[in-house]
Design a protein around this motif. Structure first.
Motif: not given
Length: 250
Positions: A220-239
């Motif tokens: 184990r390493f890094g900051n154990k008091n900070s959770n991870d994030w992830y980011v989705f960015s892009g386009l949506t096309l809906t009907y």
């Protein structure tokens, strides 16, 4: 005496069943009225695709917030309750990857860890339009919007060995999505949107820095008091589809 007791028991059981059916009858009536109300006041539906990219924010690699480095895609459905808000349900997936060698933080660059992990997200929540976005009239529409709710992400529990990630087992964690975007109806039946969605997860091991398995405690390493994030960015096309509500002009 035994027969009399048996008859009383049967009568009581019969009365209980009658009361149960009576309660169920009212429950069915109430349910029917509620469903009728939803149908009478429901607005148009949207079904479509998300296409874009995904990046991770955590203990490995660059610290940029929006820097998609792998493809992401998904499907989504919206039920527009009013011109200002919609219930939104989606499934989105992508591959998370990052490398310390790409970081401008000297300590990370010197460490040289790298990882790969897949994420499959199910999400449900509320989308709010800052401007009226009534899909029932013929005018062109444009509005900024925000979305939040609750997501569940499926990923692999991994650990870092010899600077690279190794799979342990599949796991999952809840996440809070925070999506910001702008959408426009350019054609009668299609809505195009551009959005950036941050997900704060309730795990610190999308990157293998904090494996749950105690056998890998020394890794184990890094900051154990900070959770991870992830980011989705892009386009949506809906009907868009569905009948106009009863209070709208045909």
């Amino acid at each position: 005496m035994t027969k009399k007791i048996l008859k009383i028991g049967i009568r009581n059981q019969y009365c209980y069943i009658c009361k149960l059916f009576e309660k169920m009858r009212y429950l069915l009536i109430y349910t029917f009225l509620i469903l009728c109300g939803f149908r009478a006041h429901s607005q148009i539906n949207e079904l479509g695709l998300f296409i874009g990219g995904v990046n991770y924010i955590g203990d490995i690699g660059p610290t940029d917030y929006v820097a998609p480095n792998k493809a992401g895609f998904g499907i989504l459905y919206k039920w527009n309750k009013s011109p200002r808000h919609a219930y939104r349900f989606s499934y989105t997936q992508g591959k998370l990857t990052s490398n310390d060698l790409d970081s401008d933080v000297p300590s990370r660059n010197l460490r040289g860890n790298a990882f790969e992990n897949g994420v499959k997200e199910f999400s449900a929540g509320l989308e709010f339009n800052f401007l009226d976005f009534d899909l029932h009239d013929g005018d062109r529409k444009i509005s900024p919007y925000v979305y939040s709710g609750l997501s569940y992400a499926i990923y692999d529990e991994i650990y870092i060995l010899d600077n690279n990630s190794k799979e342990d087992y599949q796991s999952g964690a809840f996440a809070i999505p925070m999506i910001f975007g702008v959408k426009a109806r350019l054609f009668e039946r299609f809505v195009l949107a551009a959005e950036v969605g941050f997900r704060y997860t309730f795990t610190d091991n999308l990157d293998g820095s904090n494996p749950k398995n105690n056998n890998f405690e020394t890794l184990r390493f890094g900051n154990k008091n900070s959770n991870d994030w992830y980011v989705f960015s892009g386009l949506t096309l809906t009907y868009t589809f569905g009948k106009n509500p009863c209070f709208c002009a045909e």
